[in-house]
Design a protein around this motif. Structure first.
Motif, PDB file in Angstrom:
ATOM      1  N   UNK A  78      29.438   7.444 -22.447  1.00  0.00           N
ATOM      2  CA  UNK A  78      29.170   8.775 -21.898  1.00  0.00           C
ATOM      3  C   UNK A  78      27.826   8.792 -21.197  1.00  0.00           C
ATOM      4  N   UNK A  79      27.668   9.787 -20.361  1.00  0.00           N
ATOM      5  CA  UNK A  79      26.400   9.949 -19.650  1.00  0.00           C
ATOM      6  C   UNK A  79      25.256  10.207 -20.625  1.00  0.00           C
ATOM      7  N   UNK A  80      25.505  11.045 -21.629  1.00  0.00           N
ATOM      8  CA  UNK A  80      24.456  11.367 -22.594  1.00  0.00           C
ATOM      9  C   UNK A  80      24.049  10.141 -23.395  1.00  0.00           C
ATOM     10  N   UNK A  81      25.013   9.365 -23.841  1.00  0.00           N
ATOM     11  CA  UNK A  81      24.700   8.155 -24.590  1.00  0.00           C
ATOM     12  C   UNK A  81      23.924   7.150 -23.760  1.00  0.00           C
ATOM     13  N   UNK A  82      24.324   6.993 -22.499  1.00  0.00           N
ATOM     14  CA  UNK A  82      23.605   6.084 -21.620  1.00  0.00           C
ATOM     15  C   UNK A  82      22.194   6.588 -21.363  1.00  0.00           C
ATOM     16  N   UNK A  83      22.036   7.899 -21.215  1.00  0.00           N
ATOM     17  CA  UNK A  83      20.709   8.468 -20.997  1.00  0.00           C
ATOM     18  C   UNK A  83      19.818   8.282 -22.223  1.00  0.00           C
ATOM     19  N   UNK A  84      20.381   8.409 -23.415  1.00  0.00           N
ATOM     20  CA  UNK A  84      19.600   8.186 -24.641  1.00  0.00           C
ATOM     21  C   UNK A  84      19.120   6.746 -24.695  1.00  0.00           C
ATOM     22  N   UNK A  85      19.993   5.814 -24.396  1.00  0.00           N
ATOM     23  CA  UNK A  85      19.597   4.407 -24.416  1.00  0.00           C
ATOM     24  C   UNK A  85      18.577   4.105 -23.331  1.00  0.00           C
ATOM     25  N   UNK A  86      18.733   4.715 -22.159  1.00  0.00           N
ATOM     26  CA  UNK A  86      17.802   4.457 -21.056  1.00  0.00           C
ATOM     27  C   UNK A  86      16.426   5.049 -21.341  1.00  0.00           C
ATOM     28  N   UNK A  87      16.381   6.234 -21.932  1.00  0.00           N
ATOM     29  CA  UNK A  87      15.085   6.847 -22.244  1.00  0.00           C
ATOM     30  C   UNK A  87      14.353   6.040 -23.302  1.00  0.00           C
ATOM     31  N   UNK A  88      15.085   5.420 -24.205  1.00  0.00           N
ATOM     32  CA  UNK A  88      14.414   4.584 -25.196  1.00  0.00           C
ATOM     33  C   UNK A  88      13.793   3.348 -24.547  1.00  0.00           C
ATOM     34  N   UNK A  89      14.308   2.930 -23.397  1.00  0.00           N
ATOM     35  CA  UNK A  89      13.740   1.781 -22.695  1.00  0.00           C
ATOM     36  C   UNK A  89      12.516   2.164 -21.866  1.00  0.00           C
ATOM     37  N   UNK A  90      12.636   3.219 -21.047  1.00  0.00           N
ATOM     38  CA  UNK A  90      11.522   3.609 -20.180  1.00  0.00           C
ATOM     39  C   UNK A  90      11.594   5.105 -19.894  1.00  0.00           C
ATOM     40  N   UNK A  91      10.719   5.849 -20.517  1.00  0.00           N
ATOM     41  CA  UNK A  91      10.737   7.300 -20.457  1.00  0.00           C
ATOM     42  C   UNK A  91      10.347   7.826 -19.075  1.00  0.00           C
ATOM     43  N   UNK A  92       9.338   7.254 -18.446  1.00  0.00           N
ATOM     44  CA  UNK A  92       8.848   7.777 -17.168  1.00  0.00           C
ATOM     45  C   UNK A  92       9.848   7.554 -16.036  1.00  0.00           C
ATOM     46  N   UNK A  93      10.485   6.412 -16.030  1.00  0.00           N
ATOM     47  CA  UNK A  93      11.434   6.116 -14.956  1.00  0.00           C
ATOM     48  C   UNK A  93      12.648   7.038 -15.027  1.00  0.00           C
ATOM     49  N   UNK A  94      13.091   7.369 -16.237  1.00  0.00           N
ATOM     50  CA  UNK A  94      14.282   8.216 -16.344  1.00  0.00           C
ATOM     51  C   UNK A  94      14.027   9.618 -15.822  1.00  0.00           C
ATOM     52  N   UNK A  95      12.822  10.123 -15.984  1.00  0.00           N
ATOM     53  CA  UNK A  95      12.538  11.444 -15.406  1.00  0.00           C
ATOM     54  C   UNK A  95      12.514  11.370 -13.886  1.00  0.00           C
ATOM     55  N   UNK A  96      12.112  10.241 -13.328  1.00  0.00           N
ATOM     56  CA  UNK A  96      12.142  10.071 -11.873  1.00  0.00           C
ATOM     57  C   UNK A  96      13.569   9.919 -11.347  1.00  0.00           C
ATOM     58  N   UNK A  97      14.482   9.443 -12.190  1.00  0.00           N
ATOM     59  CA  UNK A  97      15.858   9.233 -11.762  1.00  0.00           C
ATOM     60  C   UNK A  97      16.717  10.484 -11.914  1.00  0.00           C
ATOM     61  N   UNK A  98      16.126  11.586 -12.342  1.00  0.00           N
ATOM     62  CA  UNK A  98      16.844  12.845 -12.392  1.00  0.00           C
ATOM     63  C   UNK A  98      17.417  13.222 -13.739  1.00  0.00           C
TER      64      UNK A  98
END
Length: 102
Positions: free
Chosen positions: A4-24
């Motif tokens: 799911x999008x939410x699950x992928x976003x949770x995993x991505x934020x755990x990797x790099x918080x600043x980049x995920x906010x830049x990616x929307x």
């Protein structure tokens, strides 16, 4: 967590918080979801334990060592191993109690 999008976003934020906010990704929403999941995880079994046991400040002392033993023997981070070890430990406890009954 991977489908799911939410699950992928949770995993991505755990990797790099600043980049995920830049990616929307709305990081506040994802933090809210993970906080709700983290609060619900121990809360559901606690509601069931309240029905069986008395509530007092030292209630965790009776469950702490058994929980630690199950986690270590089942493999830290291995949900299936912990579940299997928990059932096995309970079975061994019941067999030992019936055999060693005074």
């Amino acid at each position: 967590m991977t489908r799911t999008y939410t699950g992928t976003a949770i995993r991505a934020i755990s990797q790099d918080r600043q980049i995920m906010s830049l990616m929307g990704v709305d990081t506040r929403r994802i933090y809210l979801i993970t906080s709700a999941l983290a609060a619900r995880s121990p809360g559901s079994p606690a509601c069931l334990l309240v029905l069986q046991y008395d509530v007092h400040p030292f209630v965790g002392l009776s469950f702490g060592p058994i929980t630690f033993l199950i986690c270590v023997l089942g493999g830290l981070g291995n949900f299936i191993g912990g579940l299997h070890r928990g059932f096995r430990l309970r079975r061994d406890h019941l067999v030992g109690r019936s055999v060693l009954r005074p």
